[in-house]
Design a protein around this motif. Structure first.
Motif, short mmCIF file in Angstrom:
data_model
loop_
_atom_site.label_atom_id
_atom_site.label_comp_id
_atom_site.label_asym_id
_atom_site.label_seq_id
_atom_site.Cartn_x
_atom_site.Cartn_y
_atom_site.Cartn_z
N ARG A 242 -49.24 28.81 24.22
CA ARG A 242 -47.87 28.35 24.43
C ARG A 242 -46.96 28.86 23.30
O ARG A 242 -45.82 29.26 23.53
CB ARG A 242 -47.83 26.83 24.50
CG ARG A 242 -46.46 26.28 24.86
CD ARG A 242 -46.48 24.77 25.04
NE ARG A 242 -45.14 24.27 25.35
CZ ARG A 242 -44.59 24.27 26.56
NH1 ARG A 242 -45.28 24.74 27.59
NH2 ARG A 242 -43.37 23.80 26.76
N GLU A 268 -40.48 29.64 33.28
CA GLU A 268 -41.92 29.67 33.56
C GLU A 268 -42.45 31.06 33.23
O GLU A 268 -41.76 32.06 33.43
CB GLU A 268 -42.19 29.34 35.02
CG GLU A 268 -41.79 27.92 35.42
CD GLU A 268 -42.12 27.62 36.88
OE1 GLU A 268 -42.68 28.51 37.56
OE2 GLU A 268 -41.82 26.50 37.33
N GLN A 270 -46.34 33.40 33.21
CA GLN A 270 -47.76 33.45 33.56
C GLN A 270 -48.42 34.59 32.82
O GLN A 270 -47.89 35.71 32.78
CB GLN A 270 -47.94 33.63 35.06
CG GLN A 270 -49.40 33.59 35.51
CD GLN A 270 -49.54 33.78 37.00
OE1 GLN A 270 -49.06 34.75 37.57
NE2 GLN A 270 -50.21 32.84 37.65
N CYS A 271 -49.57 34.33 32.23
CA CYS A 271 -50.33 35.38 31.55
C CYS A 271 -51.09 36.20 32.58
O CYS A 271 -51.84 35.66 33.40
CB CYS A 271 -51.31 34.75 30.56
SG CYS A 271 -52.41 35.96 29.78
N HIS A 272 -50.88 37.51 32.56
CA HIS A 272 -51.57 38.39 33.51
C HIS A 272 -53.09 38.35 33.32
O HIS A 272 -53.84 38.48 34.28
CB HIS A 272 -51.09 39.83 33.35
CG HIS A 272 -49.69 40.06 33.81
ND1 HIS A 272 -49.29 39.82 35.10
CD2 HIS A 272 -48.59 40.52 33.16
CE1 HIS A 272 -48.00 40.11 35.23
NE2 HIS A 272 -47.55 40.54 34.05
N ASN A 275 -54.13 34.19 33.98
CA ASN A 275 -53.43 33.45 35.04
C ASN A 275 -52.96 32.07 34.61
O ASN A 275 -52.58 31.25 35.44
CB ASN A 275 -54.30 33.30 36.31
CG ASN A 275 -53.91 34.32 37.37
OD1 ASN A 275 -52.98 35.10 37.19
ND2 ASN A 275 -54.62 34.32 38.48
N GLU A 276 -53.00 31.80 33.32
CA GLU A 276 -52.50 30.51 32.81
C GLU A 276 -50.98 30.46 32.96
O GLU A 276 -50.28 31.43 32.66
CB GLU A 276 -52.89 30.34 31.35
CG GLU A 276 -52.69 28.94 30.80
CD GLU A 276 -53.72 27.95 31.32
OE1 GLU A 276 -53.35 26.78 31.49
OE2 GLU A 276 -54.87 28.36 31.56
N ASN A 277 -50.48 29.33 33.45
CA ASN A 277 -49.04 29.15 33.61
C ASN A 277 -48.48 28.32 32.47
O ASN A 277 -49.08 27.31 32.06
CB ASN A 277 -48.74 28.47 34.95
CG ASN A 277 -48.95 29.39 36.12
OD1 ASN A 277 -48.31 30.43 36.22
ND2 ASN A 277 -49.85 29.02 37.02
N TYR A 278 -47.32 28.72 31.97
CA TYR A 278 -46.64 27.98 30.91
C TYR A 278 -45.25 27.57 31.41
O TYR A 278 -44.50 28.41 31.93
CB TYR A 278 -46.53 28.84 29.65
CG TYR A 278 -47.86 29.15 29.02
CD1 TYR A 278 -48.43 28.29 28.09
CD2 TYR A 278 -48.57 30.31 29.38
CE1 TYR A 278 -49.66 28.56 27.52
CE2 TYR A 278 -49.81 30.58 28.81
CZ TYR A 278 -50.34 29.71 27.88
OH TYR A 278 -51.58 29.98 27.32
N HIS A 279 -44.93 26.30 31.24
CA HIS A 279 -43.66 25.76 31.73
C HIS A 279 -42.83 25.28 30.54
O HIS A 279 -43.34 24.58 29.65
CB HIS A 279 -43.91 24.60 32.69
CG HIS A 279 -44.75 24.98 33.88
ND1 HIS A 279 -44.24 25.55 35.01
CD2 HIS A 279 -46.09 24.88 34.07
CE1 HIS A 279 -45.21 25.78 35.87
NE2 HIS A 279 -46.35 25.39 35.32
#
Length: 293
Positions: A242, A268, A270-272, A275-279
């Protein structure tokens, strides 16, 4: 559950350098994160396995990035690995799959393509990374990594990588080996290795049947000929966080962040690689604007 790990060795009184790795859980983690279909899983798994062994040839904080694009429907394969057995990777089109090829195996060649390049960028602490690039010669990837090592390091080598995918798309077995002939290797030794390489089962079948990395090297090099030097754990490990994503957003500048606040009220990312999403909420973005530089 068996843990993934890699082993380094010398053989025939230092005439041969060798590496072998079990990567089943590591590739399985990539498959779960990216929802790859079988042919894509095989291509990504082979690439990650070869990359983690190439990473094991490095030292300290050195790391490498491997980019493969053969012009096929899979698109680009991108893999990062370091000297500590950590690896991450993804493919452009993870839901790529074809019928088995004429040999009854996953058609990795068709997915990867044969019109393109394999490049390796090594970060060894200098101002600029060292980059080596070779044309794709096979698309099956084992031969392509062999070509890279032979061309870039001028070291006669053999790379074996393989992945078996279960009917439910999970990874049943994954692993690989790299054999390198050092200067002055005796012809008798070379001939013996070449014969065993023709006779042994595929690397994926050896892993499936429970052979350890040590036993794989003994199968390739002959029992009693191998001196094992070191082992290290292998795992899927992403460097995203993060904090890193926050820093990346800050680097866009205040105008861009203000636009995010006014347009969407959030951000938002997303790590390529994993695939983790950060908001980030409106409040998060406002804190970035007001944070001291």
């Amino acid at each position: 559950m068996k843990k993934d790990y890699l082993v380094k060795a010398l053989a025939y009184d230092g005439q041969v350098r060798a590496y072998a790795a079990r990567t089943t859980e590591t590739v399985g983690e990539a498959q779960r994160r990216h929802y790859t279909w079988p042919t894509a899983s095989a291509a990504l798994g082979r690439s990650m396995t070869a990359s983690v062994m190439l990473g094991a040839m490095m030292k300290g904080k050195e790391k490498l990035t491997i980019k493969i694009n053969g012009g096929g429907p899979l698109g680009t394969i991108l893999v990062d690995a370091n000297a500590n057995g950590e690896v991450r990777g993804y493919v452009s089109n993870p839901q790529t799959h074809f019928d088995l090829n004429s040999k009854g195996k996953l058609d990795v060649r068709r997915a990867v393509g044969t019109e393109g390049t394999l490049s390796v960028s090594k970060d060894i602490g200098l101002l600029q990374p060292y980059v080596g690039q070779v044309p794709i010669v096979s698309g099956e990837l084992g031969e392509d990594f062999t070509n890279y090592i032979v061309t870039s390091e001028q070291t006669p080598s053999s790379v074996g990588v393989g992945v078996i995918v279960n009917p439910d798309n999970t990874i049943q077995a994954s692993g690989g080996f790299i054999i390198q002939l050092l200067p002055g290797t005796e012809e008798e030794v070379i001939g013996g290795i070449e014969e065993r390489l023709k006779e042994i089962p595929t690397i994926s079948n050896m892993v499936r049947d429970g052979l350890t990395p040590e036993e794989i090297l003994e199968a390739v090099l002959g029992e009693g000929n191998v001196n094992f030097l070191d082992t290290m754990p292998v795992q899927f490990q992403c460097q995203c966080s993060r904090e890193r994503i926050s820093n990346a957003i800050r680097s866009l500048g205040s105008e861009e962040i203000q636009d995010m606040i006014e347009t969407d009220g959030k951000a938002e990312a997303q790590c390529h690689f994993c695939n983790e999403n950060y908001h980030f909420s409106k409040e998060n973005l406002e804190e970035m604007l007001n944070a001291p530089v």
